[in-house]
Write an enzyme that holds these catalytic residues in place. Structure first.
Site, mmCIF file in Angstrom:
data_model
loop_
_atom_site.group_PDB
_atom_site.id
_atom_site.type_symbol
_atom_site.label_atom_id
_atom_site.label_comp_id
_atom_site.label_asym_id
_atom_site.label_seq_id
_atom_site.Cartn_x
_atom_site.Cartn_y
_atom_site.Cartn_z
ATOM 1 N N PRO A 160 -16.144 25.228 11.634
ATOM 2 C CA PRO A 160 -16.898 25.912 12.686
ATOM 3 C C PRO A 160 -16.323 27.295 12.936
ATOM 4 O O PRO A 160 -15.143 27.433 13.255
ATOM 5 C CB PRO A 160 -16.732 24.997 13.900
ATOM 6 N N TYR A 178 -8.811 26.287 24.669
ATOM 7 C CA TYR A 178 -10.023 26.138 25.446
ATOM 8 C C TYR A 178 -9.878 24.970 26.423
ATOM 9 O O TYR A 178 -8.816 24.356 26.511
ATOM 10 C CB TYR A 178 -11.230 26.027 24.512
ATOM 11 N N GLN A 200 -19.916 21.597 16.807
ATOM 12 C CA GLN A 200 -18.706 21.487 17.612
ATOM 13 C C GLN A 200 -19.047 21.824 19.059
ATOM 14 O O GLN A 200 -19.397 22.962 19.370
ATOM 15 C CB GLN A 200 -17.633 22.446 17.086
#
Length: 363
Positions: A23, A185, A99
């Site tokens: 990704p 994240y 994702q």
């Protein structure tokens, strides 16, 4: 013995080989909606012979984007834009994966080629959230917003958004789902002791810090078909003393396995700015981390990081270090990397090339 071009069956899907497209954020979406760019970017990799084509980090909420140009799955317009892309990828013999992500305190940023700094509200930015109100970087050289420390209702909102996005991913035609818990994240920031200093049930020891990830995963697994693979991307190490270690993540992966996760995508770093220097020198070690996780947990693993050569990728698979190799920059440089790797390894082209290519150049 498995090799790079042997098929791999996971649940009800079969990958035609062990090569996946990692990704990669493209920063070309508009209001989270895929554009013609995404058809070209993702579709070309399927034509080129990859077995698994992963869509970039796709936000479950508008404020979960990294930048205003990031992909999203928080509404049905976004689903409709993705349907022709996933259909095309499937027509080419590949599997579409996505994702799901929430950027947390690293959101509201400019695209990289415009500096990557966090945007003010006037510049189109938004308020961010995190396990605490600690900004990602406070060294005085850049302006980073202090995120809102999430309360229980905020946590439930985000978890419910992951569930809703998973349902939309299925409607969009995806057959492989990944939860993003890496690179600093939101979910990774809850997991890392470098960031999470909470004193409630979402902070403290490893199991408590993992609670946000584990609850989110359980809720997603409940709505994502049991017949389709579910993966989690982990930062296998924070690359900073006092941060997450490989052994910590192996333990987390064992809990994820109990929840029905099928694979772990092994990356690293990103929790704090202090990891930047170590990441650059340590990406190649991620393959070994994937091998350690696979051996310790029995989970399938995906290796990513500085995988560029056909014989290198072949060795990772034949040596049992990982079940899938994910390529990023190498695929940007050469969307036909799998085709060229097959030629180098002496694999018959009909396994890789579309009929048109076989007819004109595959002989």
């Amino acid at each position: 013995m498995p090799h790079l071009f042997s098929p791999l069956t996971i649940k009800d899907i079969t990958l035609r080989n062990r090569i996946g497209v990692a990704p990669m954020c493209q920063y070309h979406a508009k209001d989270g909606i895929a554009q013609a760019w995404h058809m070209s970017q993702l579709g070309s990799k399927a034509v080129g012979g990859a077995a698994l084509v992963m869509t970039e980090a796709t936000a479950v909420l508008p404020e979960g984007r990294i930048t205003p140009a990031c992909m999203g799955l928080w509404n049905d317009d976004q689903v409709e834009a993705l349907k022709p892309i996933t259909a095309f990828i499937k027509e080419q013999g590949a599997v579409s994966g996505v994702q799901l992500a929430h950027a947390g305190r690293k959101g509201s940023s400019a695209v990289p080629w415009l500096g990557g700094q966090q945007l003010t509200d006037r510049e189109g930015g938004w308020n961010t959230v995190g396990p605490t109100d600690q900004a990602f970087d406070d060294d005085g050289t850049r302006l980073w917003k202090a995120p809102k420390a999430m309360q229980q209702d905020d946590i439930e909102q985000v978890q419910n958004a992951f569930v809703a996005a998973a349902k939309r991913a299925l409607k969009a035609g995806y057959e492989f789902l990944e939860i993003h818990c890496a690179h600093g994240y939101l979910l990774h920031s809850f997991l890392s002791p470098l960031v999470n200093s909470r004193t409630d049930e979402y902070g403290g020891n490893l199991k408590s810090r993992a609670r946000m990830l584990l609850e989110t995963t359980a809720k997603v697994r409940a709505v994502w078909p049991q017949s389709l693979p579910l993966s989690v991307r982990l930062s296998m190490t924070d690359w900073v003393e006092g941060g997450l270690s490989v052994q910590d993540n192996i333990e987390v992966a064992s809990w994820l396995k109990d929840l029905g996760v099928d694979l772990v995508d092994c990356s690293s770093g990103g929790a704090t700015p202090d990891s930047r220097g170590s990441i650059n020198g340590g990406i190649a070690q991620q393959v070994g981390m994937a091998a350690d996780l696979k051996q310790s947990t029995g989970l399938m693993s995906m290796a990513v990081g500085e995988i560029t050569e056909a014989h290198q990728a072949q060795g990772i698979i034949t040596n049992g270090q990982a079940d899938i190799v994910l390529l990023a920059r190498a695929m940007l440089r050469d969307p036909y990397w799998p085709t060229h790797a097959a030629q180098e390894l002496g694999i018959a082209m009909p396994q890789i090339m579309p009929q048109l290519h076989q007819f004109y150049i595959g002989r």
